[in-house]
Design a protein around this motif. Structure first.
Motif, PDB file in Angstrom:
ATOM      1  N   ARG A  99       0.829  -1.208   0.000  1.00  0.00           N
ATOM      2  CA  ARG A  99       0.000   0.000   0.000  1.00  0.00           C
ATOM      3  C   ARG A  99       0.866   1.260   0.000  1.00  0.00           C
ATOM      4  O   ARG A  99       1.777   1.402   0.809  1.00  0.00           O
ATOM      5  N   LYS A 100       0.540   2.155  -0.925  1.00  0.00           N
ATOM      6  CA  LYS A 100       1.207   3.452  -0.974  1.00  0.00           C
ATOM      7  C   LYS A 100       0.616   4.378   0.096  1.00  0.00           C
ATOM      8  O   LYS A 100      -0.408   4.070   0.713  1.00  0.00           O
ATOM      9  N   GLU A 101       1.252   5.520   0.282  1.00  0.00           N
ATOM     10  CA  GLU A 101       0.776   6.482   1.270  1.00  0.00           C
ATOM     11  C   GLU A 101      -0.618   7.012   0.941  1.00  0.00           C
ATOM     12  O   GLU A 101      -1.363   7.403   1.835  1.00  0.00           O
ATOM     13  N   LEU A 122       0.249  -1.304  -5.009  1.00  0.00           N
ATOM     14  CA  LEU A 122       1.274  -1.553  -6.010  1.00  0.00           C
ATOM     15  C   LEU A 122       1.696  -3.019  -5.994  1.00  0.00           C
ATOM     16  O   LEU A 122       1.840  -3.621  -4.929  1.00  0.00           O
ATOM     17  N   PRO A 144       0.599   1.607   5.053  1.00  0.00           N
ATOM     18  CA  PRO A 144       1.940   1.885   4.522  1.00  0.00           C
ATOM     19  C   PRO A 144       3.027   1.679   5.575  1.00  0.00           C
ATOM     20  O   PRO A 144       2.926   2.172   6.701  1.00  0.00           O
ATOM     21  N   ARG A 178       7.439   0.639  -2.641  1.00  0.00           N
ATOM     22  CA  ARG A 178       6.432   1.398  -1.909  1.00  0.00           C
ATOM     23  C   ARG A 178       6.020   2.679  -2.623  1.00  0.00           C
ATOM     24  O   ARG A 178       5.171   3.423  -2.128  1.00  0.00           O
ATOM     25  N   GLY A 179       6.615   2.948  -3.770  1.00  0.00           N
ATOM     26  CA  GLY A 179       6.261   4.152  -4.505  1.00  0.00           C
ATOM     27  C   GLY A 179       6.880   5.405  -3.938  1.00  0.00           C
ATOM     28  O   GLY A 179       6.431   6.519  -4.253  1.00  0.00           O
ATOM     29  N   LEU A 180       7.936   5.266  -3.124  1.00  0.00           N
ATOM     30  CA  LEU A 180       8.613   6.413  -2.541  1.00  0.00           C
ATOM     31  C   LEU A 180       9.733   6.928  -3.427  1.00  0.00           C
ATOM     32  O   LEU A 180      10.220   8.042  -3.244  1.00  0.00           O
ATOM     33  N   THR A 183       6.929  -1.390 -11.155  1.00  0.00           N
ATOM     34  CA  THR A 183       5.723  -1.437 -10.327  1.00  0.00           C
ATOM     35  C   THR A 183       4.457  -1.345 -11.187  1.00  0.00           C
ATOM     36  O   THR A 183       4.448  -0.682 -12.222  1.00  0.00           O
ATOM     37  N   GLU A 220       0.449  -0.451 -10.714  1.00  0.00           N
ATOM     38  CA  GLU A 220      -0.606   0.052  -9.834  1.00  0.00           C
ATOM     39  C   GLU A 220      -1.911  -0.647 -10.161  1.00  0.00           C
ATOM     40  O   GLU A 220      -2.282  -0.796 -11.336  1.00  0.00           O
TER      41      GLU A 220
END
Length: 390
Positions: free
Chosen positions: A118-120, A125, A171, A376-378, A386, A388
């Motif tokens: 889970r992203k923020e 993802l 997250p 994590r999409g950071l 990735t 989504e």
């Protein structure tokens, strides 16, 4: 050799990285402002559940790697001609098999492992699910099985993750581990491929694979038992590779070790794999890992770490590694979907224990932070790894 520093901060709340986040390299493509945001994300936050509120009743701070049944699983059937039906989601539960199913009698089965994170902002993802699909197809060919297409595999994983959305941890608290299974479910008495195959995907929220958590692992080099042999199926993720390691693994754990590192079965001198992951050694600016020559699983995380390490400026070698090289290594770490990137604190071989560098300034931690940042999409995903889930 000159390298840029790409440490992105420890993505585990209890650790901190010494190098400034504002000095991230071109690979990450982050500005100072984005780096500052990333640091805030890595700190404990009251907004860690942002973007999604309907969570299952789980103690997210104490997740291990045990089965926690979720709501739904995906299932479909196919024939030996390779035609698979459109899959369906059903409630998670037991399945019915013939006593003479190929998987029960002859071990005709494969599995994969991937994660939804889970992203923020609450969105989900996946990380390189197409690579798991391709690996399953290669394994199915080796085991004389029909397999779903890459598109159907990825779609099944997406459907399963979405259906179990409330079980995806907040997250930074873990991930939803997705387990695709392919098995010979059709009845067969004589030794032959099954006439029917079942493909299913189930899920479980997980935290750290090892009971040590993020603490360095202590490995034991096994001389008596071997994971696989040349000409066998060690290079594919067949179910028959795993039960045979339980004897050696159980014995090692009873002696206080985290896991077992196996040697090749021919020369009994080259390191191959750990029971649960691929292995890497670090000496100065060179990272080495055993070559995949048919006895070693071509891990998706292994492949990703090799690409990340090269992008960071390290020399990476895939080659035969004599067990004696463990004595002179600076660092050792393992990689895998379940274990992610795990530091090794020591390895014991024939009564001799060798200890290795660990901690925030290690190569392992740098690679870990970069990989998990992408997952994590950071960190901007310039590799296109990735996916989504809409």
């Amino acid at each position: 050799m000159i390298r840029r520093s790409f440490c992105l901060g420890n993505l585990i709340q209890s650790l901190r990285v010494a190098s400034p986040l504002s000095k991230l390299g071109a690979y990450c493509g982050l500005t100072s402002q984005a780096a500052s945001s990333l640091q805030q994300v890595c700190e404990p936050s009251a907004h860690s559940n942002a973007g999604y509120e309907e969570y299952a009743d789980v103690d997210w701070d104490n997740l291990g790697f045990g089965l926690m049944p979720t709501d739904y699983m995906y299932i479909t059937k196919g024939t030996k001609d390779g035609l698979f039906e459109e899959g369906q989601l059903s409630r998670y539960g037991n399945i019915e098999l013939s006593p003479s199913a190929g998987v029960l009698n002859y071990g005709q089965g494969l599995f994969e492992g991937t994660k939804a994170i889970r992203k923020e902002d609450g969105r989900l993802l996946l990380f390189r699910p197409d690579q798991n699909a391709i690996r399953m197809k290669i394994g199915a060919e080796r085991m004389c099985m029909s397999s779903p297409s890459v598109d159907q595999f990825v779609d099944a994983v997406k459907q399963t993750a979405l259906a179990n959305n409330r079980w995806v941890p907040p997250p930074g608290k873990g991930s939803l581990y997705l387990r695709p299974l392919l098995m010979g479910s059709g009845p067969i008495l004589g030794l032959a491929p099954a006439p029917e195959y079942t493909f299913l995907v189930y899920a479980s929220p997980v935290g750290n694979y090892f009971k040590e958590g993020v603490a360095p692992l202590n490995l034991y080099v096994e001389d008596e038992f071997h994971r696989t042999s040349r000409g066998g199926a060690g290079g594919v993720k067949t179910i028959t590779n795993y039960a045979p390691v339980l004897k050696a693994l159980g014995r090692a754990k009873s002696r206080g070790f985290s896991d077992v590192l196996y040697l090749d079965s021919v020369n009994k001198k080259y390191i191959e794999e750990v029971s649960s992951c691929n292995i890497f050694i670090v000496k100065d600016d060179t990272i080495s890992t055993p070559a995949t020559n048919g006895t070693i699983l071509e891990g998706v995380t292994r492949k990703s770490i090799i690409e990340i390490a090269r992008a960071l400026g390290y020399q990476v070698e895939e080659r035969s590694i004599p067990v004696e090289e463990l004595i002179d290594a600076n660092e050792v770490f393992g990689t895998g979907t379940a274990v992610c990137v795990a530091q090794v604190g020591s390895i014991t071989h024939q009564g001799k224990r060798v200890e290795y560098k660990t901690g925030d300034r290690s190569v392992c931690r740098e690679l870990f932070s970069t990989l998990v940042g992408i997952q994590r999409g950071l960190i901007e995903d310039k590799m296109g790894w990735t996916v989504e889930i809409d």
